[in-house]
Each structure stands twice: as C-alpha cells, then as structure tokens.
Motif scaffolding. Structure first.
Motif, mmCIF file in Angstrom:
data_model
loop_
_atom_site.group_PDB
_atom_site.id
_atom_site.type_symbol
_atom_site.label_atom_id
_atom_site.label_comp_id
_atom_site.label_asym_id
_atom_site.label_seq_id
_atom_site.Cartn_x
_atom_site.Cartn_y
_atom_site.Cartn_z
ATOM 1 N N VAL A 76 5.553 107.744 75.671
ATOM 2 C CA VAL A 76 6.566 108.461 76.294
ATOM 3 C C VAL A 76 6.663 107.940 77.871
ATOM 4 O O VAL A 76 7.675 108.309 78.409
ATOM 5 N N SER A 86 5.468 111.559 65.673
ATOM 6 C CA SER A 86 4.914 111.465 67.009
ATOM 7 C C SER A 86 3.400 111.535 66.844
ATOM 8 O O SER A 86 2.846 111.983 65.894
ATOM 9 N N GLY A 119 13.085 117.543 67.652
ATOM 10 C CA GLY A 119 11.590 117.356 67.331
ATOM 11 C C GLY A 119 11.568 117.980 65.640
ATOM 12 O O GLY A 119 11.331 117.569 64.767
ATOM 13 N N LEU A 178 13.548 109.940 67.540
ATOM 14 C CA LEU A 178 13.106 110.805 66.884
ATOM 15 C C LEU A 178 13.726 110.869 65.644
ATOM 16 O O LEU A 178 13.088 110.840 64.645
ATOM 17 N N TYR A 195 3.055 109.813 71.978
ATOM 18 C CA TYR A 195 3.730 108.689 71.400
ATOM 19 C C TYR A 195 5.152 109.301 70.641
ATOM 20 O O TYR A 195 4.708 109.933 69.759
ATOM 21 N N TYR A 196 6.265 108.786 70.845
ATOM 22 C CA TYR A 196 7.546 109.290 70.095
ATOM 23 C C TYR A 196 7.710 107.970 69.157
ATOM 24 O O TYR A 196 8.237 106.803 69.554
ATOM 25 N N GLN A 197 7.649 108.120 67.566
ATOM 26 C CA GLN A 197 7.813 107.094 66.719
ATOM 27 C C GLN A 197 6.994 105.776 67.129
ATOM 28 O O GLN A 197 7.310 104.663 67.082
ATOM 29 N N GLU A 247 9.392 116.646 71.572
ATOM 30 C CA GLU A 247 8.574 116.802 70.388
ATOM 31 C C GLU A 247 6.971 116.641 70.762
ATOM 32 O O GLU A 247 6.701 116.358 71.906
ATOM 33 N N HIS A 248 6.231 117.311 70.091
ATOM 34 C CA HIS A 248 4.786 117.189 70.313
ATOM 35 C C HIS A 248 3.895 117.381 69.038
ATOM 36 O O HIS A 248 3.150 118.145 68.763
ATOM 37 N N THR A 253 16.411 109.733 73.232
ATOM 38 C CA THR A 253 15.009 110.362 72.686
ATOM 39 C C THR A 253 15.330 110.981 71.126
ATOM 40 O O THR A 253 14.570 110.916 70.538
#
Length: 484
Positions: free
Chosen positions: A88, A62, A424, A109, A82-84, A249-250, A105
């Motif tokens: 988001v 992310s 995550g 991930l 952004y995830y991958q 995730e972060h 999600t």
C-alpha cells in the motif's frame, strides 16, 4: 390529573417493576463461569491465548503482516499491508499527481490488478453512471426517519435499495459485481444526504442537496456535497482520497469483513450482507474507534494546560490508564493492534498527510500534542500491563484529527470508514461466493445443565434478587482462585 391518567401512571409503575424483574432474570441466566473458557480451550474472539487469530479461511484480496518469520519464530517487524499483493506504500507514493487514487484501489481490489489508462477511463465512466440516486429515493427513503446515527441510516437505505433492484437475489458473480459497484458509487451520497437530512429535520438547519459532478474523484465529490459552498483545496481532496485508500481493505479477519464472509456464506443477497457489515463497523471496538480517539483528545486538551509539557501530558495519560479520567475504561484509544507490532503502515502514511494538512490549517500545536501522546502512550501501556508485545499507534489515532481538519462532522467519521471499506467487503463477498460454497458454522459447547420439565404447579415462585445477581460473579472469582 384525571382518574384515567392516575390509573395509567400506576400501570406504568407496575410495568417498570415487572420489567426490572425480567432484567434481573436476564443477567443471572446468561452468566457463564469464565473458568470454563480456559477448561475447554475456547478461542474467545477467535484468537488464541497469544492473541493470534484462528485460521478460518483463505484470501488473495489483501495481506496484513506485523512479524517476520525467522528460524520458525515470529519476530516483530514494521507493519506491511498489501492489496492484491501490492504494498500500500507503493500505491500511495504513486498517486502524487493523480486524483483518482481510491478509484484505482477499488479496481485493484475487485479485479486483481492496477488498471491501465484505458481500463481506468472505462471504469470511471461506469462508476459515474452508477453514482446517481433518484429524487424519489432521496425523498422517500433518505429523508424519512432521519436520526443522529448515520450508520443506522445507511443500513436502512442499503436494505431499501433491495426494493429498487430488478434482480436483487441473484448471487451470480456478474450480478453481485453490478450491485457492489452501485453501492460503492452510491454510498457517499447516502451518507452525506442522510447527514443533511438529520441536520435539517432534527436540528432545524437549512437543507441543501448537491448532486455529485462527473469528472471529480469520489473524495472531491464528498467534500463538494458536504460543504455549503462546495469548495475545497487540492490538498484537502488529496488527503481524504488517501484516507479512503488506507481504509479500503484490511484482510478477511477484521470484524466487519468476517461478517461479510459469514453472512455471504448463507447465500443471502448483497444488500443484506452489506447492511450486516455496516452494523459491525458501527461498533466502538471497530470502526467507531476514531471517534473515541477524537473525544479522548478533546478531554486531554481540556485538562492539560501545557500541551508541550511531557510530564503534564504523561501524568494525565496515567490517569486515563488508571481509569481515573476520560471515560474510566482504562484505555488510551488509537493505541495497539491485533496484528501490527512495531508500526501500523496506515498510521505512518496518514500521519504524514495529517502533518501537511495541519500546516495548511495552522494547527501544528495540536499535531504536536498527538505526536507527544503517541510517543508516550505505547511505552506506558506496555509497562502498566506487563506486555511483551510492542504497542504502536493504529490508523484510528490520526484519522479523526484528519477528518476534523477537513471539516467533516463527527457524525460522519464512521460512515466515511464504511464508504472506504465497501470495496474490500465487495471483494471478499465475491471471493466467498466463488470459492467457499459452504456455510460458516463454528461450534459452541453447551455448558449448562439438563433438567426435568416441571408443570406450572411444580415451578418455584422464588424471585431473583439483586443479591443473587451480585453474588454470581463473586462466586466465579472464588472458583477461579481455588483452581489456581
């Protein structure tokens, strides 16, 4: 009182006095002159003097951005997550008519792309099969040694799952993937069952254990298992699903995910890694912050008569900032972020759904209070602390309010965060195992003094007094002033 009881009481008094002496020695021994951190340019919290994180790794899982790079300068911007590589906001906007947002999600991930219809169907089948917790595990583990802090209960249960795994120490990607998916599927059951166990054994309430249903989303099953009648509205399930997506995730630098990287780098098993990350998330400076926000608003509502009066609300916020109200920390919880400047994209999205839920629940007056505090607090914090950086509300600002409207008890606020963050952590653990192959071992500089060893007869019998302990921080302040 018998002679034996008197003797025991006297012994306890002596023991308390001896322990008090140990506490004094402890406080005095571990105090480091704060000037030394400046002298040796120590990146406390792994952040530089401007608050920017020290680069310790690389990730594709992310991206968290709060600035735009223009002509070599970081210019504050609306926050983006952004995830991958996928924004988001786009993920959330695409979920209007679909209920498996969190599951999609998780797939994104873990495997790097959004699933097509067939891939999602196969993935859901696997996850539904992994959801089950045996009656033996629920009886012998979840129901034993119940306690109010469900995060601790989750840690204990996760560590015990090691004993139920036929191949717990295999850290090959395939085996870790299997363990990760099992934990993602089982963690909601562990959290909700642990809560019911606590309410039954500690609060003498009725115990009910409801199994999850195949075909329901993870968010739906949480509400199904949690509520006595297992009923929920479509909007309630949608809002909880969105909350899980936003917390999934972060980045690799947040405390619990960095814990995942650190512990994983030692080569240990998945259960130990996850338990450590849960322990990190439990802290009020991390995952426990949403509960702090909720408690703060309870305090504001109790002390402010007119929630719509900007001056009255602002006056009480000033009291909080001046350490005259609430918990006397001087903090307005839910405000500010290490990376985001103008806005936290998760907060912006969650606020939208919080409003929709408040309309359904008839709680728009409370929602308006949250909005008012949000509009006032950032400016007040910036002015009082003479900050150059903008202070925006973070995702914790509305999450506790959302959970309360969903009927989720406060004991489960942070566990819900852990449930959401499990994918995550899993993606980062797999990334660490696949790429790093080196134990994380930063440096700490020794700033103590080398001394000669003394025999027992040579050692001083001087005791540390309360004055010694109080004098040390004053000494540090004087030295700091002298250097200025």
């Amino acid at each position: 009182m018998s002679d034996n009881e008197v003797m025991k009481l006297e012994e306890d008094k002596d023991l308390k006095g001896e322990f008090k002496e140990l506490c004094k020695a402890l406080r005095n021994n571990h105090r480091i002159n704060p000037n030394l951190y400046v002298e040796y340019d120590v990146k406390r919290g792994l952040r530089d003097s401007a608050g920017k994180g020290v680069l310790t790794g690389l990730t594709e899982v992310s991206d968290v951005t709060g600035y735009n790079l223009i002509n070599g300068r970081n210019i504050p911007a609306e926050g983006r997550l952004y995830y991958q590589g996928i924004n988001v906001n786009d993920i959330v906007d695409s979920l209007k008519d679909r209920k498996f947002g969190f599951e999609e999600t998780v797939y994104l991930l873990m495997f790097g792309h959004l699933p097509n219809k067939t891939e999602l169907e196969h993935f859901l089948n696997v996850m539904f099969e992994l959801q089950e917790l045996s009656g033996r595990f629920v009886r012998d583990v979840v129901m034993k040694a119940s306690n109010e802090n469900i995060m601790n209960a989750m840690q204990r249960c996760v560590l015990t799952l090691y004993s139920y795994d036929e191949n717990p120490d295999d850290i090959s990607p395939e085996n870790v993937l299997r363990q990760a998916l099992e934990l993602i599927a089982k963690l909601p059951l562990i959290a909700v069952y642990s809560y019911h166990s606590y309410r039954h054994f500690r609060k003498d309430e009725m115990l009910f254990i409801r199994n999850p249903e195949k075909g329901l989303s993870l968010a739906e099953n949480i509400l199904l298992m949690l509520r006595p009648k297992g009923e929920y509205t479509e909007l309630e399930a949608k809002v909880l699903d969105i909350a899980l997506v936003l917390h999934a995730e972060h980045g690799g630098g947040n405390n619990s995910t960095f814990t995942t990287h650190v512990v994983t780098s030692s080569g240990t098993d998945t259960y130990s890694s996850v338990a450590a990350s849960i322990g990190s998330l439990k802290g009020p400076r991390h995952g426990g912050a949403n509960l702090k926000v909720q408690n703060m608003f309870d305090d504001i509502k109790a002390h402010v008569k007119n929630w719509e009066n900007e001056e009255e609300v602002g006056a009480y916020l000033h009291k909080i900032l001046n350490k005259e109200a609430f918990d006397h920390s001087g903090l307005i919880y839910g405000m500010g972020h290490a990376v985001y400047t103008l806005s936290d994209p998760r907060e912006v999205i969650l606020k939208r759904f919080a409003k929709a839920l408040a309309e359904e629940k008839g709680l728009m007056e409370e929602f308006a209070l949250y909005e008012l505090v949000e509009s006032l607090a950032g400016k007040m914090i910036k002015e009082q602390r003479n900050l150059q950086k903008n202070v925006c509300a973070n995702v914790d600002f509305y999450s506790g309010f959302v959970y309360s409207m969903l009927g989720i008890p406060q004991e489960l606020f942070t566990p819900i965060f852990a449930i959401a963050r499990m994918p995550g952590w899993s993606a980062h653990r797999l990334e660490e195992l696949t790429n790093a192959n080196k134990i994380i071992r930063p440096a700490y500089k020794y700033v103590g003094h080398h001394t000669e060893f003394e025999t027992m007869e040579e050692r001083s019998a001087e005791k540390i007094t309360d004055e010694d302990v109080k004098e040390e921080p004053e000494k540090c302040k004087k030295e700091e002033k002298g250097k200025k």
